[in-house]
Design a protein around this motif. Structure first.
Motif, PDB file in Angstrom:
ATOM      1  N   LEU A   1      -7.249   3.239  -9.988  1.00 10.85           N
ATOM      2  CA  LEU A   1      -6.717   3.943 -11.160  1.00 10.85           C
ATOM      3  C   LEU A   1      -5.590   3.149 -11.789  1.00 10.85           C
ATOM      4  N   ILE A   2      -4.748   2.534 -10.936  1.00  2.44           N
ATOM      5  CA  ILE A   2      -3.652   1.728 -11.459  1.00  2.44           C
ATOM      6  C   ILE A   2      -4.183   0.538 -12.237  1.00  2.44           C
TER       7      ILE A   2
ATOM      8  N   ALA B   1      -6.129  11.641   2.328  1.00  2.00           N
ATOM      9  CA  ALA B   1      -5.108  10.979   1.519  1.00  2.00           C
ATOM     10  C   ALA B   1      -5.229   9.475   1.601  1.00  2.00           C
TER      11      ALA B   1
ATOM     12  N   VAL C   1       2.044  11.942   3.832  1.00  2.00           N
ATOM     13  CA  VAL C   1       1.325  10.718   4.175  1.00  2.00           C
ATOM     14  C   VAL C   1       2.287   9.554   4.371  1.00  2.00           C
TER      15      VAL C   1
ATOM     16  N   SER D   1      -6.157   6.884  -1.485  1.00  2.00           N
ATOM     17  CA  SER D   1      -5.217   5.866  -1.953  1.00  2.00           C
ATOM     18  C   SER D   1      -5.950   4.658  -2.523  1.00  2.00           C
TER      19      SER D   1
ATOM     20  N   THR E   1       3.894  10.036   7.700  1.00  2.00           N
ATOM     21  CA  THR E   1       2.974   9.780   8.818  1.00  2.00           C
ATOM     22  C   THR E   1       2.709   8.294   8.991  1.00  2.00           C
ATOM     23  N   LEU E   2       2.529   7.589   7.877  1.00  2.00           N
ATOM     24  CA  LEU E   2       2.294   6.156   7.990  1.00  2.00           C
ATOM     25  C   LEU E   2       3.513   5.438   8.551  1.00  2.00           C
TER      26      LEU E   2
ATOM     27  N   ILE F   1      -6.749   5.429  -5.941  1.00  2.00           N
ATOM     28  CA  ILE F   1      -5.551   5.343  -6.767  1.00  2.00           C
ATOM     29  C   ILE F   1      -5.254   3.901  -7.153  1.00  2.00           C
ATOM     30  N   TYR F   2      -5.542   2.938  -6.224  1.00  2.00           N
ATOM     31  CA  TYR F   2      -5.327   1.536  -6.599  1.00  2.00           C
ATOM     32  C   TYR F   2      -6.200   1.191  -7.802  1.00  2.00           C
TER      33      TYR F   2
ATOM     34  N   SER G   1       0.832  -1.207   0.000  1.00  2.37           N
ATOM     35  CA  SER G   1       0.000   0.000   0.000  1.00  2.37           C
ATOM     36  C   SER G   1       0.862   1.250   0.000  1.00  2.37           C
ATOM     37  N   LEU G   2       1.951   1.232   0.789  1.00  2.00           N
ATOM     38  CA  LEU G   2       2.833   2.402   0.815  1.00  2.00           C
ATOM     39  C   LEU G   2       3.389   2.699  -0.572  1.00  2.00           C
TER      40      LEU G   2
ATOM     41  N   GLN H   1       1.619  13.599  -0.500  1.00  2.00           N
ATOM     42  CA  GLN H   1       2.053  12.203  -0.516  1.00  2.00           C
ATOM     43  C   GLN H   1       3.314  12.003   0.306  1.00  2.00           C
TER      44      GLN H   1
ATOM     45  N   ILE I   1       3.485   5.974  12.214  1.00  2.00           N
ATOM     46  CA  ILE I   1       2.483   5.164  12.905  1.00  2.00           C
ATOM     47  C   ILE I   1       2.934   3.715  12.994  1.00  2.00           C
TER      48      ILE I   1
ATOM     49  N   LEU J   1      -4.880  13.890   6.423  1.00  2.00           N
ATOM     50  CA  LEU J   1      -4.398  12.514   6.474  1.00  2.00           C
ATOM     51  C   LEU J   1      -5.477  11.534   6.057  1.00  2.00           C
TER      52      LEU J   1
ATOM     53  N   GLY K   1       1.113   5.388  -7.699  1.00  2.00           N
ATOM     54  CA  GLY K   1      -0.125   5.727  -8.390  1.00  2.00           C
ATOM     55  C   GLY K   1      -0.381   7.211  -8.412  1.00  2.00           C
ATOM     56  N   ASN K   2      -0.165   7.876  -7.257  1.00  2.00           N
ATOM     57  CA  ASN K   2      -0.407   9.307  -7.218  1.00  2.00           C
ATOM     58  C   ASN K   2       0.505  10.032  -8.182  1.00  2.00           C
TER      59      ASN K   2
ATOM     60  N   MET L   1       2.411   1.483  -3.614  1.00  2.00           N
ATOM     61  CA  MET L   1       1.460   1.718  -4.686  1.00  2.00           C
ATOM     62  C   MET L   1       0.791   3.071  -4.550  1.00  2.00           C
ATOM     63  N   ARG L   2       0.568   3.509  -3.316  1.00  2.00           N
ATOM     64  CA  ARG L   2      -0.054   4.815  -3.144  1.00  2.00           C
ATOM     65  C   ARG L   2       0.812   5.896  -3.771  1.00  2.00           C
TER      66      ARG L   2
END
Lengths: 228, 116
Positions: free
Chosen positions: B106-107, B96, A211, B100, A214-215, B103-104, A166-167, A208, A218, B93, A173-174, A169-170
């Motif tokens: 979109l990919i 975003a 984010v 996401s 931040t992730l 966005i998945y 997820s990290l 991005q 966490i 946060l 993709g963005n 691809m996010r």
């Protein structure tokens, strides 16, 4: 996927290596920035912040806000990790901003580079957890009660590996989506409304990076504070 | 009445899905003819259609989720204007993270367009 040509290709670097060349450019820019800060602080006593509007003051403000934000999440563990996290933030920020310049390629559009960063964060927070708690850290994967362990283990393992995906691809993709949309729009209308997409790209770039940082914060927090 | 209509239309389209199979009894060119005999290019058409539907549905769901997050943030700020900055950071946060997921999709959509 959508292909947008860049200066790296024109300079003779083939496309598979263009993001690596762009990463090199980002590192050179980061080093120049660090050098600039070092030169500005040559005759500084380290107590009072510099007055006036300058790049150095802006960087100081950014660093203070980021450090405060990380402190609000990590609390007393901030000092150990803030350098790593702010470093990630600045690398991704610089990489994303590079993509906004027409002709240059953002290294974060390449999935491999983002995957490398995500795997680094993954390995790092597990390492932090094991260093902090010893082997007790691995008992978290077995869940709260022992008779659910056979169910909890695959779920926990998959969810941890899904974090890597997820990290990365996010971010990918963005960045590629933004680049593609801007390219399409600029092909239709070279000047004028493209500025809106440029602003959107700027917003996405900063967001991005924030984010991702931040992730990562966490995840590090979750690996340190495992007492339920 | 409405439920009956929905049930009937559902049954009709399900039957239509198997129409090619039913009509192909005796000859085995049913697969090549595609659904309801629409032609040989049906694969590319399906892929293009799914690319569009994927991102459309994702944008719909993402917009709903982000709208709820924004509404909650605005209400929280209205109740307690002092917590403005903290709520703003949490809002950004949350937006975003919800985005996401879009966005998945979109990919996936981009990959499908690459296959057309």
């Amino acid at each position: 996927m959508i292909h947008n040509p860049s200066l790296f290709e024109l300079a003779g670097i083939p496309l598979p290596f263009a993001p690596l060349a762009a990463t090199g450019l980002v590192l050179i820019l980061a080093a120049l920035l660090a050098l600039l800060v070092r030169l500005a602080y040559r005759r500084h006593d380290g107590v009072l912040p510099r007055g006036g509007l300058s790049l150095i003051a802006a960087l100081e403000y950014l660093l203070e806000s980021l450090s405060g934000f990380i402190h609000s999440i990590l609390g007393k563990h901030t000092a150990d990790f803030e350098r790593f996290l702010i470093g990630i933030f600045f690398f991704i920020l610089l990489s994303n901003l590079l993509g906004l310049i027409p002709g240059l390629l953002a290294p974060t559009t390449d999935f491999a580079i983002n995957l490398a960063m995500a795997v680094t964060v993954f390995i790092y927070y597990h390492y932090v957890g094991i260093r902090h708690h010893g082997l007790h850290y691995l008992k978290v994967f077995l869940g709260p009660v022992w008779w659910l362990a056979f169910l909890m283990l695959p779920i926990e393992v998959v969810s941890h590996f899904a974090r890597i995906l997820s990290l990365s691809m996010r971010l990918t993709g963005n960045m590629t989506g933004e680049h593609a949309v801007m390219g399409m729009f600029a092909a239709m209308l070279p000047i004028g409304p493209t500025a809106i997409f440029l602003f959107l790209g700027l917003l996405t770039a900063v967001l991005q990076a924030f984010v991702f940082m931040t992730l990562s914060t966490i995840y590090i927090l979750l690996s340190i504070e495992i007492e339920h | 009445m409405k439920k009956l209509m929905v049930l009937l239309s559902g049954a009709f389209w399900t039957a239509a899905l198997f129409a090619a199979d039913v009509m192909a009894v005796g000859n085995d060119s049913g697969i090549d003819e595609g659904l309801i005999g629409l032609g040989e290019g049906i694969d590319k058409g399906m892929i293009a259609l799914s690319a569009g539907i994927a991102i459309g549905l994702a944008a719909f769901g993402g917009a709903l989720g982000q709208g709820r997050a924004a509404a909650a943030a605005m209400e929280g700020t209205a109740r307690n204007p002092e917590a403005n900055k903290r709520i703003f950071v949490l809002l950004i946060l949350a937006l975003a993270l919800i985005e996401s997921l879009v966005i998945y999709a979109l990919i996936v959509s981009f990959s499908l367009i690459g296959k057309v």
